[in-house]
Scaffold this motif. Structure first.
Motif, short mmCIF file in Angstrom:
data_model
loop_
_atom_site.label_atom_id
_atom_site.label_comp_id
_atom_site.label_asym_id
_atom_site.label_seq_id
_atom_site.Cartn_x
_atom_site.Cartn_y
_atom_site.Cartn_z
N GLY A 1 -12.16 9.43 1.30
CA GLY A 1 -11.34 10.60 1.05
C GLY A 1 -11.41 11.66 2.12
N PHE A 2 -11.91 11.30 3.31
CA PHE A 2 -12.03 12.26 4.40
C PHE A 2 -10.68 12.53 5.07
CE2 PHE A 2 -13.92 13.51 8.68
CZ PHE A 2 -14.41 14.72 8.21
N GLU A 3 -9.75 11.60 4.90
CA GLU A 3 -8.40 11.77 5.44
C GLU A 3 -7.47 12.19 4.29
OE1 GLU A 3 -8.29 11.55 8.67
OE2 GLU A 3 -10.29 10.66 8.88
N GLU A 4 -6.19 11.93 4.43
CA GLU A 4 -5.24 12.30 3.39
C GLU A 4 -5.42 11.41 2.16
OE1 GLU A 4 -1.16 10.58 4.63
OE2 GLU A 4 -2.23 10.98 6.50
N PRO A 5 -5.02 11.88 0.99
CA PRO A 5 -5.20 11.10 -0.24
C PRO A 5 -4.46 9.75 -0.19
CG PRO A 5 -4.63 13.37 -0.75
CD PRO A 5 -4.43 13.19 0.72
N ILE A 6 -5.04 8.74 -0.81
CA ILE A 6 -4.41 7.42 -0.88
C ILE A 6 -3.51 7.43 -2.12
CG2 ILE A 6 -4.79 4.93 -0.97
CD1 ILE A 6 -5.78 6.33 1.58
N ASP A 7 -2.29 7.89 -1.93
CA ASP A 7 -1.38 8.06 -3.06
C ASP A 7 -0.12 7.20 -2.96
OD1 ASP A 7 -0.11 9.33 -0.96
OD2 ASP A 7 -0.19 11.34 -1.85
N SER A 8 -0.18 6.17 -2.11
CA SER A 8 0.96 5.26 -1.99
C SER A 8 0.46 3.90 -1.56
CB SER A 8 1.98 5.77 -0.97
OG SER A 8 1.45 5.69 0.35
N ILE A 9 1.27 2.89 -1.80
CA ILE A 9 0.91 1.53 -1.42
C ILE A 9 0.83 1.40 0.10
CG2 ILE A 9 3.29 0.64 -1.36
CD1 ILE A 9 0.24 -1.23 -2.76
N GLU A 10 1.64 2.19 0.81
CA GLU A 10 1.62 2.14 2.28
C GLU A 10 0.29 2.66 2.82
OE1 GLU A 10 5.60 1.89 0.77
OE2 GLU A 10 4.11 3.50 0.48
N LYS A 11 -0.21 3.75 2.24
CA LYS A 11 -1.49 4.30 2.69
C LYS A 11 -2.64 3.38 2.32
CE LYS A 11 0.03 9.14 2.50
NZ LYS A 11 -0.15 10.45 1.82
N LEU A 12 -2.56 2.78 1.15
CA LEU A 12 -3.61 1.84 0.75
C LEU A 12 -3.63 0.63 1.67
CD1 LEU A 12 -5.83 1.20 -1.33
CD2 LEU A 12 -4.09 0.02 -2.68
N SER A 13 -2.45 0.13 2.03
CA SER A 13 -2.37 -1.01 2.95
C SER A 13 -2.96 -0.65 4.30
CB SER A 13 -0.92 -1.46 3.11
OG SER A 13 -0.40 -1.94 1.88
N LEU A 14 -2.68 0.57 4.79
CA LEU A 14 -3.23 1.01 6.07
C LEU A 14 -4.75 1.08 5.99
CD1 LEU A 14 -2.86 2.10 8.93
CD2 LEU A 14 -2.62 4.39 7.93
N LEU A 15 -5.27 1.63 4.89
CA LEU A 15 -6.72 1.70 4.70
C LEU A 15 -7.35 0.33 4.87
CD1 LEU A 15 -8.46 3.45 1.65
CD2 LEU A 15 -9.26 1.28 2.55
N HIS A 16 -6.80 -0.68 4.19
CA HIS A 16 -7.42 -1.99 4.19
C HIS A 16 -7.13 -2.79 5.45
CE1 HIS A 16 -9.34 -1.59 0.39
NE2 HIS A 16 -8.22 -1.31 -0.25
N LYS A 17 -6.01 -2.50 6.13
CA LYS A 17 -5.80 -3.12 7.44
C LYS A 17 -6.91 -2.74 8.39
CE LYS A 17 -0.75 -3.61 7.48
NZ LYS A 17 0.53 -3.10 8.04
#
Length: 277
Positions: free
Chosen positions: A156-172
């Motif tokens: 949570g140090f960056e922007e909130p993971i509030d979309s599937i796109e952000k979650l995908s980026l996190l795990h990539k």
């Protein structure tokens, strides 16, 4: 007929023999024993298997180079788990059925264990016969553009993971970057061309996401808690998450099917979404 289990067990046996000499009698200290502990508590050795499968996909390869790269990525992966389990991160008490490093040795020692595993990885890397090629691949995958960036999103140090796109980026970044690097490192051990490395990287990125989608299905019950992390199942539901895992698995295979010997990579892609733990 190719047997994934026989292939994987053979490589694991070779790899384990090499891995468990990393912190041996050359380092007769309590810290060295603590470093060896998370390496001896099991694990599927998925990332080393991706190295070996990537190397085999191109035919002849340097076993010394492949083993060296496999050892390095496993040490980096293990250090990340040791730090990830700390109270300031995920605060986990158990991993692979055993007490986590900080529960067994204390938080300060666990911090040092993670530091030592990472440092030893790069100390070992200097023995790689393809050092100029493998160093940037590992550095980018493990650093600010890869795994560490993913961890930053995860805490949570960056922007909130509030979309599937952000979650995908996190795990990539958190999961996929080191998996993609592992496949590329195998290719480098086999003197892959730039085009072959591009195909191996594309395979790795896709299979890394498939792997995480499958993880979220396996962890569904735990993640559904109010304080659970964001997950693909939360965003998509179980059935659609499974379909997405299969889609990424199929996409991964399309990138490597015309390589000389892709059968182990194909089997690993399928294993990534069909495993039960």
């Amino acid at each position: 007929m190719f047997s994934f289990d026989a292939w994987a067990n053979s490589w694991r046996e070779t790899f384990e023999e090499k891995l468990h000499t990393t912190f041996d009698d050359r380092f007769p200290t309590q810290l060295a024993q603590a470093c060896a502990y998370p390496l001896k508590t099991g694990g599927k050795r998925i990332r080393p298997l991706f190295v070996f499968a990537g190397a085999e996909s191109l035919g002849d390869f340097s076993q010394q180079g492949a083993l060296n790269s496999a050892l390095v990525v496993e040490l980096i992966h293990t250090y990340s788990l040791v730090h990830d389990d700390l109270p300031c991160m995920d605060d986990d008490d158990v991993r692979r059925g055993q007490p986590t490093v900080h529960k067994k040795y204390g938080e300060a020692a666990a911090l040092l264990v993670g530091d030592a595993l990472l440092t030893e990885a790069f100390s070992i890397l200097v023995e790689n016969p393809h050092l100029p090629s493998v160093l940037p691949v590992i550095g980018q995958a493990a650093g600010l553009s890869g795994m560490i960036a993913g961890q930053s999103f995860d805490i949570g140090f960056e922007e909130p993971i509030d979309s599937i796109e952000k979650l995908s980026l996190l795990h990539k970044k958190k999961t996929g970057a080191l998996i993609a690097a592992s496949v590329q490192l195998g290719g480098i051990a086999a003197d892959a061309s730039e085009e072959q490395l591009r195909k191996l990287r594309a395979y790795g990125i896709n299979v890394g996401l498939a792997f995480q989608l499958a993880d979220d299905i396996l962890d569904q019950e735990q993640d559904q808690k109010d304080d659970g992390p964001p997950s693909f199942v939360k965003f998509l539901g179980r059935e659609k998450t499974l379909l997405e895992a299969q889609r990424y698995c199929q996409e991964a295979v399309t990138h490597i099917q015309d390589l000389p010997n892709p059968q182990a990579l194909k089997a690993l892609a399928e294993f990534s979404i069909s495993r039960t733990h």
